[in-house]
Design a protein around this motif. Structure first.
Motif, PDB file in Angstrom:
ATOM      1  N   GLN A 109      15.117  67.817  25.479  1.00  0.00           N
ATOM      2  CA  GLN A 109      15.205  67.744  23.918  1.00  0.00           C
ATOM      3  C   GLN A 109      15.204  65.920  23.838  1.00  0.00           C
ATOM      4  O   GLN A 109      14.838  65.592  23.082  1.00  0.00           O
ATOM      5  CB  GLN A 109      16.091  68.090  23.997  1.00  0.00           C
ATOM      6  CG  GLN A 109      15.084  69.745  23.183  1.00  0.00           C
ATOM      7  CD  GLN A 109      16.089  70.960  22.442  1.00  0.00           C
ATOM      8  OE1 GLN A 109      16.085  70.293  21.471  1.00  0.00           O
ATOM      9  NE2 GLN A 109      16.326  71.813  23.089  1.00  0.00           N
ATOM     10  N   ALA A 137      12.474  64.054  24.659  1.00  0.00           N
ATOM     11  CA  ALA A 137      10.879  64.695  23.823  1.00  0.00           C
ATOM     12  C   ALA A 137      11.432  63.486  22.396  1.00  0.00           C
ATOM     13  O   ALA A 137      10.776  62.558  22.236  1.00  0.00           O
ATOM     14  CB  ALA A 137      11.218  65.536  22.887  1.00  0.00           C
ATOM     15  N   TRP A 188       7.550  62.401  21.921  1.00  0.00           N
ATOM     16  CA  TRP A 188       6.684  63.297  22.283  1.00  0.00           C
ATOM     17  C   TRP A 188       6.882  65.213  22.105  1.00  0.00           C
ATOM     18  O   TRP A 188       8.287  65.080  21.192  1.00  0.00           O
ATOM     19  CB  TRP A 188       6.476  63.292  23.608  1.00  0.00           C
ATOM     20  CG  TRP A 188       5.840  62.812  24.641  1.00  0.00           C
ATOM     21  CD1 TRP A 188       5.720  61.047  23.728  1.00  0.00           C
ATOM     22  CD2 TRP A 188       5.959  61.811  25.822  1.00  0.00           C
ATOM     23  NE1 TRP A 188       4.976  60.626  24.821  1.00  0.00           N
ATOM     24  CE2 TRP A 188       5.489  60.885  26.004  1.00  0.00           C
ATOM     25  CE3 TRP A 188       6.119  62.713  26.982  1.00  0.00           C
ATOM     26  CZ2 TRP A 188       4.739  60.024  27.667  1.00  0.00           C
ATOM     27  CZ3 TRP A 188       5.475  62.422  28.147  1.00  0.00           C
ATOM     28  CH2 TRP A 188       5.524  60.966  28.228  1.00  0.00           C
ATOM     29  N   HIS A 189       5.743  65.948  21.951  1.00  0.00           N
ATOM     30  CA  HIS A 189       6.128  67.592  21.432  1.00  0.00           C
ATOM     31  C   HIS A 189       6.771  67.603  22.356  1.00  0.00           C
ATOM     32  O   HIS A 189       7.058  67.704  23.825  1.00  0.00           O
ATOM     33  CB  HIS A 189       4.856  67.777  21.246  1.00  0.00           C
ATOM     34  CG  HIS A 189       4.098  67.486  20.639  1.00  0.00           C
ATOM     35  ND1 HIS A 189       4.088  67.757  19.000  1.00  0.00           N
ATOM     36  CD2 HIS A 189       2.652  66.736  20.633  1.00  0.00           C
ATOM     37  CE1 HIS A 189       3.207  67.188  18.356  1.00  0.00           C
ATOM     38  NE2 HIS A 189       2.188  66.423  19.037  1.00  0.00           N
ATOM     39  N   TYR A 190       7.892  68.925  22.300  1.00  0.00           N
ATOM     40  CA  TYR A 190       8.629  69.922  23.457  1.00  0.00           C
ATOM     41  C   TYR A 190       7.994  71.594  23.510  1.00  0.00           C
ATOM     42  O   TYR A 190       8.221  72.114  22.284  1.00  0.00           O
ATOM     43  CB  TYR A 190       9.519  69.664  22.553  1.00  0.00           C
ATOM     44  CG  TYR A 190      10.733  70.576  23.250  1.00  0.00           C
ATOM     45  CD1 TYR A 190      10.881  70.316  24.674  1.00  0.00           C
ATOM     46  CD2 TYR A 190      11.365  71.222  22.168  1.00  0.00           C
ATOM     47  CE1 TYR A 190      12.388  70.668  25.090  1.00  0.00           C
ATOM     48  CE2 TYR A 190      12.665  72.033  23.482  1.00  0.00           C
ATOM     49  CZ  TYR A 190      13.070  72.115  24.575  1.00  0.00           C
ATOM     50  OH  TYR A 190      13.797  73.072  24.858  1.00  0.00           O
ATOM     51  N   VAL A 240       6.872  66.933  26.184  1.00  0.00           N
ATOM     52  CA  VAL A 240       8.530  66.991  27.200  1.00  0.00           C
ATOM     53  C   VAL A 240       8.594  68.957  27.306  1.00  0.00           C
ATOM     54  O   VAL A 240       8.140  69.270  26.677  1.00  0.00           O
ATOM     55  CB  VAL A 240       9.553  66.549  27.322  1.00  0.00           C
ATOM     56  CG1 VAL A 240      10.428  66.343  27.738  1.00  0.00           C
ATOM     57  CG2 VAL A 240       8.893  65.173  26.988  1.00  0.00           C
ATOM     58  N   THR A 241       8.537  69.218  28.466  1.00  0.00           N
ATOM     59  CA  THR A 241       8.760  71.026  29.221  1.00  0.00           C
ATOM     60  C   THR A 241       9.647  71.075  29.884  1.00  0.00           C
ATOM     61  O   THR A 241       9.689  70.664  30.766  1.00  0.00           O
ATOM     62  CB  THR A 241       7.379  71.842  28.707  1.00  0.00           C
ATOM     63  OG1 THR A 241       7.248  72.704  29.849  1.00  0.00           O
ATOM     64  CG2 THR A 241       6.587  70.932  29.995  1.00  0.00           C
TER      65      THR A 241
END
Ligand code: C5P
Length: 225
Positions: free
Chosen positions: A25, A28, A33-35, A129-130
């Motif tokens: 988190q 991100a 960026w999306h998470y 980001v995952t």
């Protein structure tokens, strides 16, 4: 960039309580960026199964509901809000029991296959980001940046204990150590997408490292972004 459709992806995999969610988190936010919290998808699926009285071993039925899962994620004041069929399950899915139920449904190959596209749909510009268990090995195996974050079971249980307490969920530390170890075993030994570092991942052990130090290492890895 090697990532899907030239969209950059940073994957952070690791066992429960390794700090991967916190670091993901933060990254991100830093990168804009999306998470994607992939574990939350398995947690919600298990919750949906319990809600609809579906046996956690009924692979075909679970794969069916996984495919049509009515799930919405949104970020509110840096907190992930999770809706299942319109109901806020953000707190409910965070208990250790929910984590254990998630790990049971996550061991079923048809369930994992049914959730692949849903996870990949999160890969949108300017980047993703995952965190999870198989983000770098399976779901986003072409990701440019991969991290595998680990820590001793004791330290992870202590972190989990504090996190749960902050969320107002009561737990017991020694029970948490046992549950975390059982979940690690199940996640590492399953046949499909077991928990393990991708061959091209940066492996970090956060046992004696604060989250800030981990964040610095991961920031350095992504410094060219
Ligand atoms: O990360 P979190 O603890 O929320 O994940 C809950 C469970 O979901 C894990 O124990 C694991 O079994 C499963 N999971 C998975 N693959 C992922 C993310 C989570 O199998 N990518």
């Amino acid at each position: 960039m090697k990532s899907m459709n030239n969209i950059p992806v940073l994957t952070i995999d690791g066992p429960s309580g390794s700090g991967k969610g916190t670091v993901a988190q933060l990254m991100a936010k830093k990168l804009g960026w999306h998470y994607l919290d992939s574990g939350a998808i398995y947690r919600v699926l298990a919750q949906a199964a319990i809600k609809h009285n579906i046996d956690l071993n009924d692979e075909a039925k679970l794969a069916e509901i996984a495919h049509d899962l009515d799930l919405v994620f949104s970020l509110e004041n840096d907190d992930l809000k999770v809706l299942l069929e319109g109901e806020n399950v953000s707190i409910l899915i965070r208990s250790e029991q929910a984590g254990n139920a998630a790990s049971k449904v996550a061991s079923l190959p048809l369930v994992r296959a049914a959730l692949l596209d849903r996870q990949r749909d999160f890969c949108q510009l300017p980047g993703l980001v995952t965190d999870g268990r198989d983000m770098g090995t399976v779901v986003f195996q072409h990701a440019e940046y991969k991290v595998f974050l680990t820590a001793s079971a004791e330290v992870r249980a202590e972190r989990r204990y504090k996190q749960l307490k902050e969320k107002g969920i009561e737990s017991n530390l020694s029970a948490l150590i046992t549950e975390i170890s059982e979940r690690d075993d199940r996640d590492s030994q399953r046949e499909v997408a077991p928990l393990r570092p991708a061959s091209d991942a940066l492996v970090l052990d956060s046992t004696a490292m604060g989250i800030e130090a981990v964040f610095e290492h991961v920031s350095t890895l992504c410094a060219e972004v």
